[in-house]
Design an enzyme around this catalytic site. Structure first.
Site, PDB file in Angstrom:
ATOM      1  N   ARG A 100      32.723  72.874  32.337  1.00 25.16           N
ATOM      2  CA  ARG A 100      32.423  73.662  31.028  1.00 25.16           C
ATOM      3  C   ARG A 100      33.562  74.484  30.671  1.00 25.16           C
ATOM      4  O   ARG A 100      34.480  74.768  31.456  1.00 25.16           O
ATOM      5  CB  ARG A 100      31.456  74.850  31.379  1.00 25.16           C
ATOM      6  CG  ARG A 100      29.789  74.195  31.846  1.00 25.16           C
ATOM      7  CD  ARG A 100      28.869  75.396  31.895  1.00 25.16           C
ATOM      8  NE  ARG A 100      27.495  74.686  32.080  1.00 25.16           N
ATOM      9  CZ  ARG A 100      26.626  75.616  32.453  1.00 25.16           C
ATOM     10  NH1 ARG A 100      26.597  76.773  32.367  1.00 25.16           N
ATOM     11  NH2 ARG A 100      25.231  75.035  32.346  1.00 25.16           N
ATOM     12  N   ARG A 107      40.891  73.777  24.213  1.00 23.89           N
ATOM     13  CA  ARG A 107      40.235  72.696  24.184  1.00 23.89           C
ATOM     14  C   ARG A 107      40.934  71.642  24.726  1.00 23.89           C
ATOM     15  O   ARG A 107      40.201  70.737  25.531  1.00 23.89           O
ATOM     16  CB  ARG A 107      39.870  72.150  22.902  1.00 23.89           C
ATOM     17  CG  ARG A 107      38.747  71.371  22.702  1.00 23.89           C
ATOM     18  CD  ARG A 107      38.645  71.089  21.064  1.00 23.89           C
ATOM     19  NE  ARG A 107      37.186  70.408  20.961  1.00 23.89           N
ATOM     20  CZ  ARG A 107      36.850  69.599  19.857  1.00 23.89           C
ATOM     21  NH1 ARG A 107      37.908  69.743  18.825  1.00 23.89           N
ATOM     22  NH2 ARG A 107      36.029  68.808  19.749  1.00 23.89           N
ATOM     23  N   ASN A 139      30.112  67.195  26.641  1.00 19.69           N
ATOM     24  CA  ASN A 139      30.922  67.730  25.336  1.00 19.69           C
ATOM     25  C   ASN A 139      32.337  68.212  25.990  1.00 19.69           C
ATOM     26  O   ASN A 139      32.711  68.534  27.056  1.00 19.69           O
ATOM     27  CB  ASN A 139      30.371  69.215  24.912  1.00 19.69           C
ATOM     28  CG  ASN A 139      29.030  68.707  23.885  1.00 19.69           C
ATOM     29  OD1 ASN A 139      29.278  67.859  23.172  1.00 19.69           O
ATOM     30  ND2 ASN A 139      27.925  69.579  23.957  1.00 19.69           N
ATOM     31  N   ARG A 170      18.280  68.298  13.745  1.00 17.32           N
ATOM     32  CA  ARG A 170      18.328  69.632  13.324  1.00 17.32           C
ATOM     33  C   ARG A 170      18.333  69.850  11.769  1.00 17.32           C
ATOM     34  O   ARG A 170      17.601  70.497  11.302  1.00 17.32           O
ATOM     35  CB  ARG A 170      19.513  70.323  13.937  1.00 17.32           C
ATOM     36  CG  ARG A 170      19.065  70.494  15.297  1.00 17.32           C
ATOM     37  CD  ARG A 170      20.477  71.320  15.921  1.00 17.32           C
ATOM     38  NE  ARG A 170      20.137  71.771  17.557  1.00 17.32           N
ATOM     39  CZ  ARG A 170      21.053  71.691  18.371  1.00 17.32           C
ATOM     40  NH1 ARG A 170      22.436  71.412  18.002  1.00 17.32           N
ATOM     41  NH2 ARG A 170      20.991  71.857  19.770  1.00 17.32           N
ATOM     42  N   HIS A 194      30.669  65.806  16.462  1.00 21.96           N
ATOM     43  CA  HIS A 194      29.411  66.708  16.664  1.00 21.96           C
ATOM     44  C   HIS A 194      29.920  68.148  16.645  1.00 21.96           C
ATOM     45  O   HIS A 194      30.824  68.291  17.437  1.00 21.96           O
ATOM     46  CB  HIS A 194      29.121  66.076  18.093  1.00 21.96           C
ATOM     47  CG  HIS A 194      28.089  66.990  18.757  1.00 21.96           C
ATOM     48  ND1 HIS A 194      26.740  67.267  18.236  1.00 21.96           N
ATOM     49  CD2 HIS A 194      28.110  67.863  19.828  1.00 21.96           C
ATOM     50  CE1 HIS A 194      26.188  68.288  18.985  1.00 21.96           C
ATOM     51  NE2 HIS A 194      27.007  68.418  20.066  1.00 21.96           N
ATOM     52  N   THR A 249      21.316  74.945  25.867  1.00 27.64           N
ATOM     53  CA  THR A 249      20.191  74.028  25.161  1.00 27.64           C
ATOM     54  C   THR A 249      19.873  72.655  26.007  1.00 27.64           C
ATOM     55  O   THR A 249      20.852  72.356  26.953  1.00 27.64           O
ATOM     56  CB  THR A 249      20.998  73.515  23.774  1.00 27.64           C
ATOM     57  OG1 THR A 249      22.104  72.782  24.239  1.00 27.64           O
ATOM     58  CG2 THR A 249      21.175  74.703  23.041  1.00 27.64           C
TER      59      THR A 249
END
Length: 334
Positions: A100, A107, A139, A170, A194, A249
């Site tokens: 995470r 990044r 991710n 969504r 994404h 999520t």
């Protein structure tokens, strides 16, 4: 003296157990991994489910919890182990594990840490399931799909990122809510990277074949007085909002991954906006993975739909590709 088992059951034939035909492995049993596992089981998309994680106690607990629901499921075998041999002969492997982002972390640094994690995971997957299709969910998904492709040595059609499958879902839900119709009746795509720089394809958004552009030429632009563009902003912001409310999520991405798996195991040929290699498409010259409408069947990505995009949509795709490549080119040990 005969046992209860011997008295109860008379063997008719000694059948050697055959290999599972639709074995699915989920790597990582965090919130997302378990939502994927539960959605796969609920949809009856696997005849065997394998779970892998480094946290042995949590791994065993999750397996036991699922096994205790066996009466309500149609997947007979659920196994779990930190050793990747448990994943052998998987048809599909879902990767949800990863580092995470830490506060203030770049990044590039986050991706580099994930490279180091994936260098352990991906070769093990390929060792035990050389014919599998890998679905990357971790991710940043597009870059990690590229990393998985490089580390695995698999052909590009067998490495898929969950990409914009959820972003598009969504989008369809939020647009349909505004129009007062069911989400499945609004047809619209979000492509590209994404997340924050995803590209809503307003040029093709339609209901029953009626393009919104034909009713409002400015739809999705700054000139649009109805401000439909705000829906895409809501799509981008929605994950942050959910994380703010519940901390993470998981359910929608779990359902999204199960949706992709259904198309693969049932050889459906459905079109999904998933992350795939886009080099030589839309003027993109680098080896990057972005979401485009892909036909999915039992071999993975069978083909890509050549969508006619507006000039500004193509420009946004290229910008996403450039952003990704600027990170990828500086990665080490890939």
């Amino acid at each position: 003296m005969a046992s209860v088992h011997e008295k109860l059951i008379s063997t008719v034939a000694d059948c050697a157990p055959e290999q599972p035909r639709n074995k699915v492995t989920v790597v990582g049993v965090g919130q997302v991994g378990m939502a994927c596992a539960f959605s796969i089981l609920s949809g009856n998309y696997a005849d065997e489910l394998a779970l892998v994680d480094v946290l042995e106690d949590k791994l065993e607990g999750e397996m036991m919890d699922l096994l205790h629901g066996s009466v309500f499921l149609k997947t007979r075998k659920i196994v779990a182990n930190k050793d990747y041999s448990v994943t052998a002969n998987s048809r599909i492997v879902v990767v949800t594990a990863g580092a995470r982002q830490q506060e203030g972390e770049s990044r590039l640094n986050l991706v580099q840490r994930n490279v180091n994690i994936f260098k352990h995971i991906i070769p093990q997957i390929v060792k035990y399931s050389p014919n599998c299709v890998i679905i990357v969910v971790s991710n940043p998904v597009d870059i990690l799909t590229y990393i998985t492709w490089k580390l695995s040595g698999l052909p590009k059609h067998r490495v898929i990122g969950s990409g914009c499958n959820l972003d598009s879902a969504r989008f369809r839900y939020m647009m349909a809510e505004k129009l007062g119709i069911h989400a499945s009746s609004f047809h619209g795509w979000i492509l590209g990277e994404h997340g924050d720089s995803s590209v809503p394809v307003w040029s093709g958004a339609n209901v029953a074949g009626v393009c919104l552009k034909s009713l409002n030429p400015n739809v999705g632009t700054d000139k649009d007085q109805e401000n439909w563009k705000d829906v895409h902003k809501q799509v981008v912001d929605s994950a942050y909002k959910i994380i703010e409310l519940k901390g993470y999520t998981n359910w929608a991405i779990g359902l999204s991954v199960a949706d992709i798996i259904e198309s693969l195991v049932k050889n459906l040929g459905r079109v999904h906006p998933v992350s795939t290699m886009v080099k030589n498409m839309y003027g993109i010259n680098e080896e990057v993975f972005l979401s485009l409408p892909c036909v999915l069947n039992n071999c993975g990505v069978a083909s890509v739909i050549n969508v006619t995009l507006a000039d500004d949509e193509v420009a946004k795709l290229r910008k996403s590709a450039e952003t990704l490549w600027n990170i990828q080119k500086d990665l080490k040990d890939v």
